[in-house]
Design a protein around this motif. Structure first.
Motif, PDB file in Angstrom:
ATOM      1  N   SER A 260       0.937   2.220   4.250  1.00 41.51           N
ATOM      2  CA  SER A 260       2.358   2.248   4.280  1.00 41.51           C
ATOM      3  C   SER A 260       2.873   1.197   2.954  1.00 41.51           C
ATOM      4  O   SER A 260       2.219   0.259   3.125  1.00 41.51           O
ATOM      5  CB  SER A 260       3.360   1.793   5.388  1.00 41.51           C
TER       6      SER A 260
ATOM      7  N   ILE B 260      -0.933  -4.657  12.512  1.00 39.60           N
ATOM      8  CA  ILE B 260       0.027  -4.581  11.168  1.00 39.60           C
ATOM      9  C   ILE B 260      -0.462  -5.059  10.401  1.00 39.60           C
ATOM     10  O   ILE B 260      -0.447  -6.587  11.171  1.00 39.60           O
ATOM     11  CB  ILE B 260       1.810  -4.367  10.830  1.00 39.60           C
TER      12      ILE B 260
ATOM     13  N   TYR C 254      -3.850   3.348   9.002  1.00 38.33           N
ATOM     14  CA  TYR C 254      -2.993   3.799   8.413  1.00 38.33           C
ATOM     15  C   TYR C 254      -2.689   2.890   7.066  1.00 38.33           C
ATOM     16  O   TYR C 254      -2.954   1.660   7.803  1.00 38.33           O
ATOM     17  CB  TYR C 254      -1.632   4.386   9.512  1.00 38.33           C
TER      18      TYR C 254
ATOM     19  N   TRP D  58       4.335   5.834   7.591  1.00 37.11           N
ATOM     20  CA  TRP D  58       2.795   5.554   7.418  1.00 37.11           C
ATOM     21  C   TRP D  58       2.241   6.725   7.758  1.00 37.11           C
ATOM     22  O   TRP D  58       2.889   7.535   7.931  1.00 37.11           O
ATOM     23  CB  TRP D  58       2.364   5.127   9.233  1.00 37.11           C
TER      24      TRP D  58
END
Length: 380
Positions: free
Chosen positions: A183, A157, A181, A189
């Protein structure tokens, strides 16, 4: 606790996972268990708490039965929850020496299947990463496409600007790819797309732009590498490469090499990215793993390098001594669950005033948090 670290402990172990809330629950006519809860991506949320995206490897309790070895597979329509099924392979065609996988004999190249399927579980920790605040089963990341039918693994991340980006390895017969992904809060996500193709693993997006571009470390794999000339300071083998992108989706490899195995040591004969690079006053701090050949898996240790803030292909400072090594004392209470030794695999880092909070997978089994003083990276 190691004398080198102010805190060094396991914070999440297989027994902490409630499989009744797993994405696989109710799908299989077979008992499963948590082979490992490990390799956590790490980020700091707006609340100040930390979030780990824990890889849960959910395995068959008895993969071998009725003369066959079985694998778990997701199937369904793109973007749906789908369902999980079992595939059976005749034992005479399989090598089952490794409890995590089996190799299928008879082809002209290596073909592998898994006895587990991985999904990602968000685990919220307090600000120092030492205590679990909440486990968010309702926000788990699981397969939603045929390109992920054997699982989603090893989240990394990165906080870039006001949003979060998470890379994962998606596993299937189609390809072993890197998927992205995004967010808006670091907790919910949204799947974006494939960003790197077959067996280009350990993609770490820098936590900030360089020259208006997204940058990332990558690690292409292969069975063939060309030799450096005799007397070179470098060793041929898997290395950490660089790529850049205008939007985080379409990536161009950088012409300059990144971090390469050094000829002076076999401890990093094979290497790959660990935690996403973070910007310090001196440059980009990157934690990566080096693998010393030993038996089937090897010895995994964590190392570090400092990269130039404007040209991350330039290594300003590094250390041949490992930063973090496997700690058998941490896993002693889990001895009956151990199936690997000598493995620590760092996957996340967060700033915490005078120290860094480093998240790692310990023995492919549990999540380890280590507090490393910033002074550890100062010039000697």
């Amino acid at each position: 606790m190691s004398e080198a670290f102010s805190q060094d402990r396991l914070v999440f172990v297989p027994g902490d996972v409630d499989l009744s809330r797993s994405p696989l629950a109710g799908h299989l006519d077979a008992e499963t268990y948590v082979l490992g809860a490990f390799n956590p991506g790490l980020t700091r949320l707006a609340s100040g708490n930390l979030l780990m995206m824990v890889r849960v490897a959910e395995a068959l309790r008895q993969p071998i039965r009725d003369g066959h070895v079985h694998a778990i597979r997701w199937e369904g329509e793109e973007g749906t929850q789908g369902r999980y099924v079992l595939d059976a392979w005749p034992l005479e065609h399989a090598d089952t020496a490794d409890p995590r996988k089996f190799m299928l004999r008879g082809g002209g190249w290596k073909v592998m299947a898994l006895t587990s399927l991985s999904w990602l579980l968000p685990v919220e920790l307090d600000a120092e990463g030492l205590d679990v605040v909440e486990v968010h089963y309702d926000r788990a990341v699981a397969p939603r496409s045929s390109l992920q039918c054997y699982g989603v693994e090893d989240a990394r991340i990165s906080k870039v600007g006001e949003g979060w980006l998470m890379t994962t390895c998606s596993v299937s017969p189609e390809r072993h790819s890197t998927t992205l992904y995004s967010s808006e809060n670091g907790l919910d996500w949204q799947f974006e797309d494939i960003v790197l193709d077959h067996q280009n693993k350990d993609m770490l997006i820098f936590e900030g732009l360089i020259g208006g571009q997204y940058w990332a470390q990558t690690r292409p794999l292969g069975d063939l590498y060309f030799a450096y000339p005799p007397g070179s300071e470098w060793r041929a083998g898997p290395s950490i490469n660089l790529a850049h992108s205008p939007d985080g989706l379409f990536w161009k490899p950088c012409r300059k090499p990144g971090i390469r195995p050094h000829a002076a040591t076999v401890a990093t004969a094979r290497m790959g990215g660990g935690a996403p690079p973070i910007l310090t006053d001196e440059g980009w701090l990157t934690l990566w793993h080096g693998v010393e050949p030993k038996e089937i898996v090897g010895i995994y240790r964590t190392y570090w390098s400092l990269l130039d803030r404007d040209d991350p292909s330039r290594v300003l400072r590094t250390d041949h001594a490992p930063l973090i090594e496997a700690n058998p004392e941490l896993t002693r209470p889990l001895e009956e669950q151990m199936y690997l030794r000598d493995v620590v695999f760092t996957t996340g880092i967060a700033d915490a005033a005078d120290h860094y909070i480093v998240a790692s997978g310990e023995a492919d089994l549990a999540c380890r948090i280590t507090h490393v003083a910033k002074s550890r990276f100062a010039p000697s």
